[in-house]
Design a protein around this motif. Structure first.
Motif, PDB file in Angstrom:
ATOM      1  N   LEU A 229      40.008  39.022  40.101  1.00  0.00           N
ATOM      2  CA  LEU A 229      38.734  39.468  40.658  1.00  0.00           C
ATOM      3  C   LEU A 229      38.760  40.931  41.075  1.00  0.00           C
ATOM      4  O   LEU A 229      37.710  41.540  41.292  1.00  0.00           O
ATOM      5  CB  LEU A 229      38.365  38.589  41.850  1.00  0.00           C
ATOM      6  N   SER A 230      39.966  41.493  41.189  1.00  0.00           N
ATOM      7  CA  SER A 230      40.106  42.894  41.584  1.00  0.00           C
ATOM      8  C   SER A 230      40.185  43.838  40.393  1.00  0.00           C
ATOM      9  O   SER A 230      40.294  45.060  40.585  1.00  0.00           O
ATOM     10  CB  SER A 230      41.358  43.064  42.456  1.00  0.00           C
ATOM     11  N   LEU A 231      40.145  43.304  39.191  1.00  0.00           N
ATOM     12  CA  LEU A 231      40.151  44.160  38.002  1.00  0.00           C
ATOM     13  C   LEU A 231      38.895  45.031  37.972  1.00  0.00           C
ATOM     14  O   LEU A 231      37.833  44.620  38.445  1.00  0.00           O
ATOM     15  CB  LEU A 231      40.220  43.302  36.738  1.00  0.00           C
ATOM     16  N   HIS A 232      39.034  46.212  37.384  1.00  0.00           N
ATOM     17  CA  HIS A 232      37.880  47.116  37.280  1.00  0.00           C
ATOM     18  C   HIS A 232      36.737  46.419  36.547  1.00  0.00           C
ATOM     19  O   HIS A 232      35.570  46.522  36.947  1.00  0.00           O
ATOM     20  CB  HIS A 232      38.279  48.394  36.552  1.00  0.00           C
ATOM     21  N   GLU A 233      37.049  45.718  35.471  1.00  0.00           N
ATOM     22  CA  GLU A 233      36.064  44.885  34.780  1.00  0.00           C
ATOM     23  C   GLU A 233      36.539  43.445  34.896  1.00  0.00           C
ATOM     24  O   GLU A 233      37.315  42.953  34.091  1.00  0.00           O
ATOM     25  CB  GLU A 233      35.954  45.290  33.303  1.00  0.00           C
ATOM     26  N   ARG A 234      36.087  42.811  35.947  1.00  0.00           N
ATOM     27  CA  ARG A 234      36.598  41.474  36.227  1.00  0.00           C
ATOM     28  C   ARG A 234      36.037  40.448  35.233  1.00  0.00           C
ATOM     29  O   ARG A 234      35.004  40.671  34.593  1.00  0.00           O
ATOM     30  CB  ARG A 234      36.263  41.068  37.656  1.00  0.00           C
ATOM     31  N   PRO A 235      36.701  39.289  35.113  1.00  0.00           N
ATOM     32  CA  PRO A 235      36.191  38.241  34.228  1.00  0.00           C
ATOM     33  C   PRO A 235      34.903  37.631  34.770  1.00  0.00           C
ATOM     34  O   PRO A 235      34.630  37.694  35.968  1.00  0.00           O
ATOM     35  CB  PRO A 235      37.317  37.209  34.215  1.00  0.00           C
TER      36      PRO A 235
END
Length: 346
Positions: A229-235
């Motif tokens: 959830l912390s990814l720049h482009e989260r799933p």
């Protein structure tokens, strides 16, 4: 035994035959012997009997996590099946520890169990040696062991996950996070293969950054979900490879200030009793727990009843996608709902 024979007005040999099951005793005499046993308070000596007849009427069962609802339910089914057949079940929990698995198997063999059902932790030379040299039949449950030739009951994990990921793709999801356990165990390898195959079939590219692994516990699911959830482009969707980890993932979604399914869709492997009382109700892959437990017991009982030399058997059962409301379709134009700003708590 002499006192029982005197009270029942039968010979000691007849009492022995009834207790040990070596010959058939008439219904009338059986009733008299049982009444005498109750009146006198005679206690059958299971150890002495086992030394005499060469069987303990006991089987051993090892599972990785007794707190995992899947294994809890399977254990219950197996115990009931052996209870009906007149066997006791000795249960050991290995806690996903390979050394502990070997120790528990040794313990069960020392207790002279007549057979074993093993949900293995990982490849073990001792487990292979047990199958090949110990004079007891072994059935593998849920988890394969490629170098061991013995009976086994498994699920078609590849197909089950393929269908679940395809369902998410059909809803418009293209970035699908995946939380897995260790690839040392066959279900995790097969489930990952199903995930990749479904992406390929949909024309999507496998993205390693969308995969996180843990040890199948709730805390691992929490950490993995936080990272995704912390990814720049989260799933836009997350698949959890078991149900303890999905509990952690749901907590992460809550703690980071997002909502399911409005911001993130969720599917997990293994149905469990409270999946449909979650908010939202969880979409899951249900394993045929009753059939898995009964088939494992059936295979072992067949060996215990004398069919020792038949070729090993591999029973493969099918999972079922239980669609509830933890997944939402995405807009065809935007590909996703307008996301909230998520602040990482990792």
């Amino acid at each position: 035994m002499l006192h029982v024979a005197e009270a029942a007005r039968v010979s000691v040999a007849t009492v022995s035959a009834y207790i040990n099951g070596t010959t058939t005793v008439s219904q009338e005499l059986s009733a008299r012997i049982e009444q005498a046993i109750r009146e006198i308070g005679y206690k059958r000596n299971a150890i002495a009997r086992s030394l005499k007849v060469g069987t303990t009427r006991t089987v051993g069962l090892t599972v990785p996590h007794i707190t995992n609802p899947f294994f809890t339910d399977v254990v219950s089914v197996i115990q009931q099946a052996f209870d009906r057949a007149g066997y006791a079940v000795m249960l050991c929990c290995t806690d996903e520890d390979l050394n502990n698995q070997d120790d528990q198997i040794r313990l069960l063999l020392d207790r002279m169990v007549d057979g074993l059902i093993v949900a293995r932790v990982g490849d073990s030379a001792f487990l292979k040696e047990t199958v090949e040299r110990a004079n007891v039949p072994v059935v593998l449950l849920d988890r394969e062991c490629e170098n061991v030739d013995t009976d086994r009951v498994v699920l078609d994990n590849h197909q089950a996950v393929f269908e679940a990921i395809t369902y998410l793709v059909d809803l418009g999801h293209k970035r699908i996070g995946y939380i897995t356990g260790s690839f040392d165990i066959s279900p995790m390898r097969d489930r990952m293969a199903g995930y990749r195959a479904a992406l390929l079939a949909a024309g999507l590219t496998f993205d390693q950054s969308l995969v996180r692994s843990g040890d199948l516990h709730e805390a691992d699911g929490y950490t993995a979900a936080m990272q995704l959830l912390s990814l720049h482009e989260r799933p836009t969707a997350i698949f959890s490879a078991n149900n303890p980890m999905v509990v952690g993932a749901m907590k992460a979604i809550r703690d980071i200030g997002l909502s399911c399914p409005e911001d993130i869709s969720i599917i997990c492997f293994d149905d469990f009793p409270w999946a449909d009382v979650f908010h939202p109700q969880l979409t899951t892959i249900a394993q045929p727990v009753q059939a898995i437990g009964e088939q494992a017991a059936m295979l072992l009982l067949d060996r215990l009843n004398g069919n020792r030399d038949a070729p090993s058997r591999r029973l493969v059962l099918k999972g079922r996608l239980m669609v509830r409301n933890s997944c939402r379709p995405l807009s065809a134009t935007t590909g996703a709902a307008t996301p909230k700003i998520a602040t990482s708590l990792v």
